[in-house]
Design a protein around this motif. Structure first.
Motif, PDB file in Angstrom:
ATOM      1  N   TYR A 298       0.864  -1.185   0.000  1.00  0.00           N
ATOM      2  CA  TYR A 298       0.000   0.000   0.000  1.00  0.00           C
ATOM      3  C   TYR A 298       0.900   1.235   0.000  1.00  0.00           C
ATOM      4  O   TYR A 298       1.738   1.415   0.883  1.00  0.00           O
TER       5      TYR A 298
ATOM      6  N   ALA B 143      -9.968  -3.913   4.563  1.00  0.00           N
ATOM      7  CA  ALA B 143      -8.972  -4.732   3.868  1.00  0.00           C
ATOM      8  C   ALA B 143      -8.719  -6.037   4.619  1.00  0.00           C
ATOM      9  O   ALA B 143      -8.543  -7.097   4.014  1.00  0.00           O
TER      10      ALA B 143
ATOM     11  N   SER C 223     -11.149  -8.612   3.756  1.00  0.00           N
ATOM     12  CA  SER C 223     -11.201  -8.939   2.330  1.00  0.00           C
ATOM     13  C   SER C 223     -10.777 -10.399   2.113  1.00  0.00           C
ATOM     14  O   SER C 223      -9.910 -10.912   2.829  1.00  0.00           O
TER      15      SER C 223
ATOM     16  N   THR D 254      -3.480 -15.230  -2.481  1.00  0.00           N
ATOM     17  CA  THR D 254      -3.120 -15.083  -3.895  1.00  0.00           C
ATOM     18  C   THR D 254      -2.704 -13.632  -4.155  1.00  0.00           C
ATOM     19  O   THR D 254      -3.030 -12.723  -3.372  1.00  0.00           O
ATOM     20  N   GLU D 255      -2.024 -13.458  -5.260  1.00  0.00           N
ATOM     21  CA  GLU D 255      -1.580 -12.127  -5.631  1.00  0.00           C
ATOM     22  C   GLU D 255      -2.797 -11.218  -5.905  1.00  0.00           C
ATOM     23  O   GLU D 255      -2.816 -10.058  -5.503  1.00  0.00           O
ATOM     24  N   GLN D 256      -3.798 -11.770  -6.560  1.00  0.00           N
ATOM     25  CA  GLN D 256      -4.996 -10.999  -6.883  1.00  0.00           C
ATOM     26  C   GLN D 256      -5.690 -10.538  -5.601  1.00  0.00           C
ATOM     27  O   GLN D 256      -6.146  -9.394  -5.505  1.00  0.00           O
ATOM     28  N   GLN D 257      -5.769 -11.446  -4.623  1.00  0.00           N
ATOM     29  CA  GLN D 257      -6.432 -11.082  -3.364  1.00  0.00           C
ATOM     30  C   GLN D 257      -5.652  -9.987  -2.642  1.00  0.00           C
ATOM     31  O   GLN D 257      -6.245  -9.073  -2.063  1.00  0.00           O
TER      32      GLN D 257
ATOM     33  N   HIS E 252      -3.809  -7.660  -4.027  1.00  0.00           N
ATOM     34  CA  HIS E 252      -4.013  -6.393  -4.738  1.00  0.00           C
ATOM     35  C   HIS E 252      -5.429  -5.865  -4.548  1.00  0.00           C
ATOM     36  O   HIS E 252      -5.627  -4.652  -4.429  1.00  0.00           O
ATOM     37  N   ALA E 253      -6.395  -6.763  -4.484  1.00  0.00           N
ATOM     38  CA  ALA E 253      -7.781  -6.328  -4.275  1.00  0.00           C
ATOM     39  C   ALA E 253      -7.916  -5.646  -2.914  1.00  0.00           C
ATOM     40  O   ALA E 253      -8.607  -4.627  -2.776  1.00  0.00           O
ATOM     41  N   ALA E 254      -7.228  -6.171  -1.916  1.00  0.00           N
ATOM     42  CA  ALA E 254      -7.340  -5.610  -0.571  1.00  0.00           C
ATOM     43  C   ALA E 254      -6.731  -4.212  -0.475  1.00  0.00           C
ATOM     44  O   ALA E 254      -7.175  -3.382   0.332  1.00  0.00           O
TER      45      ALA E 254
ATOM     46  N   LYS F 282      -7.083  -1.787  -2.313  1.00  0.00           N
ATOM     47  CA  LYS F 282      -8.072  -0.755  -2.674  1.00  0.00           C
ATOM     48  C   LYS F 282      -8.984  -0.424  -1.496  1.00  0.00           C
ATOM     49  O   LYS F 282      -9.682   0.586  -1.521  1.00  0.00           O
ATOM     50  N   LEU F 283      -8.985  -1.273  -0.475  1.00  0.00           N
ATOM     51  CA  LEU F 283      -9.889  -1.053   0.664  1.00  0.00           C
ATOM     52  C   LEU F 283      -9.196  -0.318   1.816  1.00  0.00           C
ATOM     53  O   LEU F 283      -9.815  -0.040   2.836  1.00  0.00           O
TER      54      LEU F 283
END
Ligand code: LUZ
Ligand code: MOS
Length: 760
Positions: free
Chosen positions: A32, A49, A52, A99-102, A104-106, A108-109
């Protein structure tokens, strides 16, 4: 002898960080970043986050068990922001997820509560407000102020050069594994394994012996991973240490561009004084280096700028002052040339300005002032083994400077909308780390019982071919085939306390250590042979894997020698230490002998400008270069070609651009242009000068990493020459990069104003 790696690269067999098979249970990390360039960090809301999917843990400065400090030269850089944020992209928190996607998604929160503070992006403004990273430094020789009084001509001006994105093909990253005694093993894409190890130990609050850093190879470094691989190594290690699970952190391209520092932009004031005969009598310069928000390597980069203030010229009276200015940009860092190019751009600017005002060719001033044997640099090291004039004269003759000039003049007479320009660019670059103590390393060489050889050194292979060179050195010294030799990964447990692979010195330092180790092994084996066969030690040699001397049986091969030595309990392992002799520097007097030797050369560059569009091509770069006694001309030529093109990119296309809020505008390859295959000059000649090399250079083959970058400066002045052919007598600002936009602005100053990229 070709580079050993490219075949494996092309087949996809070479292992990079991201090719390491992922261990079960690995957590993926995402960073972040501060959304503002300067402010008070009042708080972080991590609650959303944390809930998430897949998120295991989020780390902040409070989680650091040791010290939150990764400053390499000055302890002014936290690993994770605490209290304040100082640049956009500064790491604030680390999300660990399945996972990498998870992960990165977090990101944003996460919400940061930041109270904005004023943002400084300009180095002169920073200096005016007293925001200096370290006290200013001044190099002085003679009496410049006094000398100006005796000059027939004096000119003053301002020169500015921009940043440069490293754009290594492999982005920054690290993969950390908890080890059984509470330590961490880190696979890192770093030029400086020891730097990663040292800072991880500080951050985790444990001994360096608990941290192992391993590097197989990098997909490019260019200085960007000399110091700035450290944060990612430390963050991955912190995650692994706290969760007891492997943690992998790899930056995507845009995150890498946003979060990491680049080449330092410089803004400089110069004053140059010449006599009637165009001898430069005096030069004064004040550099304002844009350091970014933390010291990083800026003080060392600043020092190398001072060391290269006068490029390949002898100037008897010089005052060069340098300021490292703190701004709210990502900390700028090492980049091929390390401040040298910035200093050399200013002296070339000063010479060009003087030449234009006097109505002479810049090359007349340049040639007349080249260094000669024994001349003193402003730091009082004499030019020893000086090839400045030889390089210039060879380039001028071999590439027919006069003929090319005449052809260009004719072309410019015959064409209204296309103009050509010519420039000569001499270079002189000092080889050694400017911090004397860094000029040391070690090599660990094992001969196995079958006669094969494993070598570990402090050198990091990043595409430059250092492993090939070290293998060549060992093969030559031992008298065996290169096929028997393996260069091992660079690992802090096998070779400790190393300097980064940097300063163009890696092959010299680690090659010399390897040579020393192999010489010791050879001597031991030959002594064994002399005992075994009762022959005189002095006469024995190993050549093409045969042990040769009167009295030694014809079938005595390297393999037989090694296995018989083992049976006689002769040690087949050697560890050698090498420290460059004769280097020293006293910062209290700013004088000494900081460099093992200097590398010289000259490039002749021609360019064509489309005077309707402002677009251009660099037509030819023809270089006479001082390699000494190259033992790998293929690799060495490649370094000169690549360096020259990278330098052309810095001077022409590549424009690092931030807005006033410290936001990177040139944040992808849409808006940041680098030279591609089509912008490589159609003619790129490299002539190997006949020079003896230097005993401190490995096998007398001089360092080739950084010196060629500065040939690119010639492209800037060739373009300027072409623009002036279109608009004779116009006063052009000395601002680099000379992008097509700037060229258009120079061609049509009454119509075109060149500003920044529009904020998107
Ligand atoms: N790194 C460093 C370098 O620490 N000292 C140097 O003198 C240097 N020079 C070039 C590139 N990296
Ligand atoms: Mo470098 S700029 O020698 O890492």
């Amino acid at each position: 002898m070709n580079h050993l790696d490219p075949q494996r690269h092309v087949r996809g067999e070479s292992q990079y960080l991201d090719d390491v098979p992922e261990q079960q249970g690995t957590l993926f990390a995402a960073v972040y970043e501060s959304p503002l360039a300067h402010g008070v960090l009042n708080g972080l809301d991590l609650s959303a986050a944390q809930r998430s999917p897949g998120v295991v843990r989020i780390l902040t400065a409070q989680d650091i068990p040791g010290r939150n400090q990764i400053g390499g030269i000055v302890p002014d850089e936290p690993l994770l922001a605490e209290g304040h944020v100082h640049f956009r992209g500064q790491p604030v928190a680390l999300v660990l997820a399945r996972t990498e996607q998870q992960a990165h998604a977090a990101l944003k929160l996460i919400q940061a509560d930041i109270e904005p503070l004023p943002v400084i992006t300009d180095p002169r403004q920073a200096a005016a407000q007293g925001e200096l990273i370290v006290p200013p430094r001044t190099f002085r020789i003679g009496d410049s102020a006094g000398a100006f009084a005796g000059c027939a001509h004096v000119f003053e001006g301002v020169a500015e050069s921009g940043g440069q994105e490293h754009l290594y093909i492999e982005t920054q990253g690290a993969y950390a594994f908890p080890t059984e005694l509470g330590g961490v093993k880190i696979i890192s894409s770093t030029q400086g394994p020891t730097a990663v190890q040292r800072h991880c130990a500080v951050v985790l609050g444990i001994g360096m012996h608990q941290i192992e850093v391993d590097v197989t190879r990098l997909g490019g470094g260019f200085g960007g991973k000399e110091d700035q691989a450290t944060p990612w190594g430390c963050l991955a290690a912190l995650g692994a240490f706290l969760t007891k699970r492997p943690v992998k952190l790899v930056l995507d391209r845009m995150a890498d561009m946003r979060m990491t520092g680049k080449r330092h932009p410089y803004s400089s004031d110069f004053k140059i004084g010449l006599d009637q005969d165009l001898k430069i009598l005096a030069y004064e310069v004040t550099y304002y280096q844009n350091a970014g928000a933390a010291a990083d390597l800026s003080p060392a980069v600043l020092e190398r700028t001072l060391f290269h203030t006068t490029n390949a010229y002898c100037i008897p009276n010089v005052t060069a002052a340098a300021n490292s200015c703190r701004t709210n940009l990502p900390p700028n860092t090492a980049f091929r040339g390390f401040g040298g190019p910035q200093g050399m751009f200013v002296i070339e600017s000063a010479i060009t300005k003087a030449a234009e005002a006097l109505g002479v060719l810049p090359s007349e001033i340049q040639r007349r002032n080249l260094l000669r044997e024994g001349d003193l640099f402003p730091y009082r090291q004499p030019a020893e083994g000086c090839h400045a004039e030889q390089a210039w004269d060879t380039a001028a003759e071999l590439f027919d400077l006069d003929g090319q000039r005449a052809a260009v003049a004719k072309f410019n007479q015959d064409n209204q909308l296309f103009k050509k320009g010519v420039a000569m660019m001499p270079i002189c670059f000092g080889i050694s780390f400017t911090k004397t103590f860094m000029n040391q390393t070690r090599a660990l060489v094992h001969i196995y019982t079958d006669g094969s050889v494993g070598i570990s050194t402090g050198a990091v292979e990043m595409g430059q071919g250092v492993n090939t060179k070290i293998a060549q050195v060992a093969a030559r010294t031992l008298g065996i085939s290169i096929n028997r030799i393996k260069i091992e990964s660079t690992n802090t447990t096998r070779v400790a306390n190393t300097s980064p692979s940097a300063a163009s010195a890696t092959a010299d330092l680690n090659g010399k250590a390897t040579e020393l180790a192999c010489l010791a092994l050879r001597e031991r084996l030959l002594r064994h042979a002399s005992t075994e066969f009762a022959v005189d030690y002095e006469g024995i040699i190993i050549e093409n894997e045969q042990v040769l001397a009167a009295g030694i049986p014809a079938e005595t091969t390297w393999e037989k020698l090694v296995s018989s030595a083992f049976v006689r309990r002769v040690a087949l392992t050697e560890n050698a230490h090498y420290a460059t002799p004769g280097v020293h520097f006293d910062a209290s007097t700013e004088s000494g002998h900081p460099f093992a030797y200097h590398v010289y050369g000259t490039a002749l560059t021609t360019a064509t400008v489309d005077c309707l569009r402002g677009t251009y091509t660099i037509d030819s770069v023809q270089i006479a270069h001082d390699f000494g006694q190259s033992f790998n001309p293929a690799i060495d030529r490649g370094q000169i070609e690549g360096g020259a093109v990278q330098g052309i990119g810095w001077m022409t296309l590549e424009e690092v651009s931030y807005n006033n809020e410290g936001r990177l505008l040139s944040n992808s390859l849409n808006s940041y242009k680098i030279p591609d295959l089509y912008s490589v000059p159609a003619v790129l000649d490299v002539h190997f000068l006949d020079t003896p090399g230097h005993p401190n250079a490995i096998l007398r083959a001089k360092a080739v990493g950084e010196p060629p970058l500065m040939y690119g400066i010639g492209a800037y002045f060739a373009l300027r020459d072409a623009v002036r052919a279109f608009r004779p007598g116009t006063a052009l600002p000395l601002v680099a990069p000379l992008t097509p936009e700037r060229v258009l602005g120079a061609l049509y100053p009454e119509f075109v104003t060149v500003g920044q990229l529009a904020a998107s």
